[in-house]
Design an enzyme around this catalytic site. Structure first.
Site, PDB file in Angstrom:
ATOM      1  N   GLU A   1       4.399  12.736  -9.850  1.00  0.00           N
ATOM      2  CA  GLU A   1       3.663  11.498 -10.107  1.00  0.00           C
ATOM      3  C   GLU A   1       2.948  11.162  -8.810  1.00  0.00           C
ATOM      4  O   GLU A   1       3.594  10.903  -7.789  1.00  0.00           O
ATOM      5  CB  GLU A   1       4.618  10.381 -10.516  1.00  0.00           C
ATOM      6  CG  GLU A   1       3.929   9.067 -10.815  1.00  0.00           C
ATOM      7  CD  GLU A   1       4.878   7.893 -10.691  1.00  0.00           C
ATOM      8  OE1 GLU A   1       4.559   6.966  -9.927  1.00  0.00           O
ATOM      9  OE2 GLU A   1       5.933   7.928 -11.347  1.00  0.00           O
TER      10      GLU A   1
ATOM     11  N   CYS B   1       3.409   2.211  -8.300  1.00  0.00           N
ATOM     12  CA  CYS B   1       2.481   3.213  -8.804  1.00  0.00           C
ATOM     13  C   CYS B   1       1.672   2.683  -9.984  1.00  0.00           C
ATOM     14  O   CYS B   1       0.628   3.246 -10.323  1.00  0.00           O
ATOM     15  CB  CYS B   1       3.233   4.481  -9.193  1.00  0.00           C
ATOM     16  SG  CYS B   1       4.718   4.180 -10.161  1.00  0.00           S
TER      17      CYS B   1
END
Length: 505
Positions: free
Chosen positions: A263, A300
């Site tokens: 990620e 994120c």
């Protein structure tokens, strides 16, 4: 609990030190010294994990569920000590760490429940058809099986929920895969106390020693040795685009390539549609400011970009500035992250066509929000503005009309999330945007903010590159266990040789 770190690695049940050490760099409180990891330790840990897999990969689901629940219990038994060391190292407030600890133990218990139900096995059975013409069909059974030792890299921004005992570790252990964790340099003490909890649970449950190891510190060669070790079968990573891409390339270049579940980055655009802005633009702006600055923007899923029609942009900017004026400075996780935030803000401010609405001086690790504005045409001419700036930075992109709003959506790189703020009158515009947004993001949010990621069966935390390196996977939710499983078909195999699921389930 007056806990002090050993400063050691946990390698297959043993606390191991090395000759060299490094000092932690806490936001406050005392620094501690930790042994430096080496490629030799990586080899030792991974070989122990492979040995453990011969046992752990064939444990029952009930045994693994008990292990996961025991880890959660051991974490809760160290609750105050975890909050103390975690706060010192990261600068995160107690409330955030307490909530993140609850998420961490909740993930472990969530996977315990999930594997006991057996849904992850995806059992399939085609019975034999001996009389079928022109050819008979053999008995076929299929089940998902664990892949083997998994490497996990701890994240800087979630010292508990995405690190040592976080979601990747929980999913891999639930699948039946031993784990070797590379602890993040920003919170080595937090990593150690979480490893201590896992080790206590391992001993209590009688699991093999190599089922979990933690290696701290070290240079790039330690991470490289981990992803390139021939016995590692997959890698879980949460971090920067540059670091993740380098490790991804190493995984792909191995003699036997392995999946890298990284990620890496996302700006998480929000499309503010006209009817919604007319009806409740001030409320949307206030909610955006709160989401943008939550945790100093170190999520994120931080919504860094808001796309709005040009004739509604002034109202959005005014309301957002008013909300941001109430936000004080917040401590960032590391000096490096704070420096990158300041540098990223400067690059945005210096970009062609960007207007500065709010800029503030940041003092070392103390971050303050920034807000900028740019036209859709200038945005479309500068793809670098679509790159993540990790911190509380917002950019308003003004579209001349619906067509340009759609062009902006089409220009986006892969995202973890995309958000629509809409009312019923916006349904037509939203319908026309949806086919594009579905291709760009792993999660689409309507009339909300993306900074909460629920641990649930339906959650997808991933997306097309560069949001993640595998658009078919998620790092949160029950589907994340599939990253560490592979389908195996058993043709005419007697029940005595089948794994749990068909034979005993």
């Amino acid at each position: 609990m007056n806990w002090q770190p050993r400063g050691a690695h946990l390698i297959a049940g043993e606390w191991v030190t090395t000759q060299d050490s490094f000092a932690s760099d806490p936001a406050h409180g005392p620094a501690h010294r930790f042994s430096v990891g080496t490629p030799a330790l990586v080899d030792q840990a991974v070989r122990a994990a492979e040995d453990a897999f011969a046992v752990y990969g064939w444990t029952t689901r009930a045994a693994r569920a008990a292990f996961l629940n025991a880890i959660a219990d051991e974490i809760e038994a160290r609750a105050d000590a975890i909050t103390a060391i975690g706060g010192q190292e990261s600068g995160l407030p107690d409330g955030r760490l307490i909530g993140e600890r609850g998420r961490t133990t909740g993930q472990l218990r969530f996977f315990a429940q999930h594997i006991e139900k057996g849904d992850h096995l995806d059992l399939r059975h085609d019975p034999a058809l001996p009389d079928r013409q022109p050819l008979p069909r053999p008995d076929l059974k299929m089940i998902q099986r664990p892949i083997g030792p998994v490497a996990v890299f701890g994240a800087s921004n979630f010292p508990l929920a995405f690190s040592t005992a976080g979601g990747d570790t929980a999913a891999a252990l639930a699948a039946g895969c031993p784990v070797v964790v590379r602890g993040h340099f920003a919170h080595p003490g937090t990593s150690e106390i979480m490893a201590e909890a896992i080790e206590a649970a391992r001993q209590a449950c009688g699991m093999p020693a190599g089922v979990f190891s933690l290696i701290q510190g070290g240079e790039r060669d330690v991470g490289q040795a981990l992803v390139q070790h021939p016995l590692i079968r997959a890698v879980g990573f949460t971090g920067s685009l540059a670091g993740g891409r380098a490790l991804f390339d190493l995984c792909a270049a191995r003699p036997e390539p392995i999946p890298f579940f990284g990620e890496l980055g996302s700006v998480n655009p929000m499309f503010l549609l006209p009817a919604a802005m007319s009806a409740r633009g001030a409320a949307i702006a206030k909610g955006w400011a709160a989401s943008l600055t939550m945790g100093a923007g170190q999520f994120c899923t931080n919504p860094g970009i808001a796309i709005v029609l040009a004739d509604q942009a002034d109202a959005l900017a005014e309301a957002t500035l008013a909300a941001l004026a109430e936000v004080g400075s917040q401590v960032m996780l590391t000096d490096g992250i704070a420096e990158a935030y300041v540098k990223g803000a400067a690059q945005v401010a210096q970009s062609s066509g960007v207007r500065t609405l709010l800029t503030q001086v940041c003092d070392r690790r103390a971050a303050k929000p920034h807000l900028y504005r740019i036209t859709g045409a200038d945005w479309l001419a500068n793809h670098s503005l679509g790159e993540e700036v990790f911190g509380p930075l917002g950019l308003i992109v003004t579209a001349t009309d619906e067509a340009q709003m759609h062009a902006i959506a089409q220009s986006l790189a892969g995202q973890l999330t995309a958000t629509l703020h809409m009312d019923d009158a916006d349904t037509g515009i939203a319908q026309r945007l949806m086919p594009t947004l579905e291709r760009k993001a792993g999660r689409i949010v309507v009339n909300g903010y993306p900074t909460g990621v629920e641990v649930a069966d339906a959650m997808v935390h991933g997306g097309p590159y560069p949001a993640s390196t595998n658009f078919g996977a998620t790092s949160v939710g029950s589907l994340s266990i599939r990253r560490f499983l592979r389908p195996v078909c058993y043709q005419a195999v007697p029940d005595a040789l089948l794994p749990e699921g068909f034979a005993q389930g």
